[in-house]
Design a protein around this motif. Structure first.
Motif: not given
Length: 290
Positions: A68-78, A80-90, A279-285
């Motif tokens: 999950l963290l790996d996928r989040l890192c990929v998404a956050l690097e794209r 146009g992505v402006t932010g993230v929502l999560g609980t404290a652990d993540i 993940v990158a392709g889905a986020v970019d779309k």
């Protein structure tokens, strides 16, 4: 996730827990909640804390934290992505990885309404509070607000949400309210996604709290979004939910984003675990819709 990143997180948590607060203090905050495209593109990852690890047919898709963290890192690097929502652990893991610079960050506040439980409506605040969101330098908090007219826990849900709205507004932080009209059906909670029900949920959620200057809504994309988004002047972010037909979802998101109160997307599973795994392709779309 690369082993060195896992080691870095674990070593900090074991040997230097203060590194989390230090990482939050030196984080470069986002200059704006909206990106260069004029909309927000927020990646949601607060599902596991409610015991909701399912994606599609896999009941444990989100249970592997390293993945999950790996996928989040990929998404956050794209772009146009402006932010993230999560609980404290993540969010703390992401802080330790140093991937939240320039991003807006939203803390998930109520997670006690565990998926599939008999007390699911009684969704108490077991995550972030307004004080900690402010202390961490985050931008706001999100609360899931399910309104079940036949469940006696609903008044407490509304009261607790209103209190969180007040506390966030007092600190000039975004109160992101995610309302649903919900009902018990065959022993499970179902959200009513008819246009009339979503309009009613918006009307109720918009009136919570003694101030609404910093209140935003997080809303499902349903039929009749023109009516839904005309039922309040509060800024609205569109949630993705679990997508079975990606093309239809992207089309409906794009159409809804044309409404004046729609300020962007908050999407989790459908971008982090897309069909085909890109993940990158889905986020970019998704970003291209903005």
């Amino acid at each position: 996730m690369p082993s060195q990143n896992v080691t870095r997180i674990v070593n900090a948590r074991v040997n230097d827990p203060g590194a989390i607060t230090a990482a939050a203090a030196r984080r470069v905050r986002a200059a704006s909640l909206l990106g260069e495209h004029g909309k927000a593109m927020i990646i949601a990852a607060d599902h596991p804390a409610r015991g909701a690890n399912r994606v599609g047919g896999d009941p444990n898709a989100m249970a592997d934290r390293f993945e999950l963290l790996d996928r989040l890192c990929v998404a956050l690097e794209r772009p146009g992505v402006t932010g993230v929502l999560g609980t404290a652990d993540i969010l703390e893991d992401l802080l330790l990885l140093g991937v939240l610079d320039g991003k807006s960050v939203f803390g998930s506040m109520n997670r006690a309404g565990l998926a599939g439980s008999v007390f699911e409506i009684d969704d108490r605040f077991t995550g972030y509070d307004a004080d900690t969101i402010a202390a961490m330098g985050f931008d706001g908090g999100k609360m899931l607000t399910r309104i079940a007219l036949s469940d006696p826990a609903t008044p407490s849900v509304l009261e607790n949400t209103a209190r969180a709205v007040d506390e966030l507004n007092d600190r000039r932080l975004i109160a992101m309210v995610e309302p649903f009209i919900s009902l018990w059906q065959d022993g499970r909670i179902r959200n009513n996604l008819s246009t009339d029900a979503v309009v009613k949920s918006v009307s109720i959620a918009s009136g919570l709290g003694r101030r609404t200057a910093y209140t935003w809504l997080k809303l499902p994309v349903v039929d009749g979004m023109e009516r839904v988004l005309a039922s309040s002047t509060l800024p609205a972010l569109l949630l993705g939910g679990e997508v079975t037909d990606p093309q239809a979802a992207f089309t409906s998101w794009g159409r809804a984003l044309k409404q004046p109160t729609a300020q962007g997307l908050v999407v989790g599973r459908s971008l982090l675990y897309p069909a085909g795994g890109d993940v990158a392709g889905a986020v970019d779309k998704a970003v291209s819709l903005l």
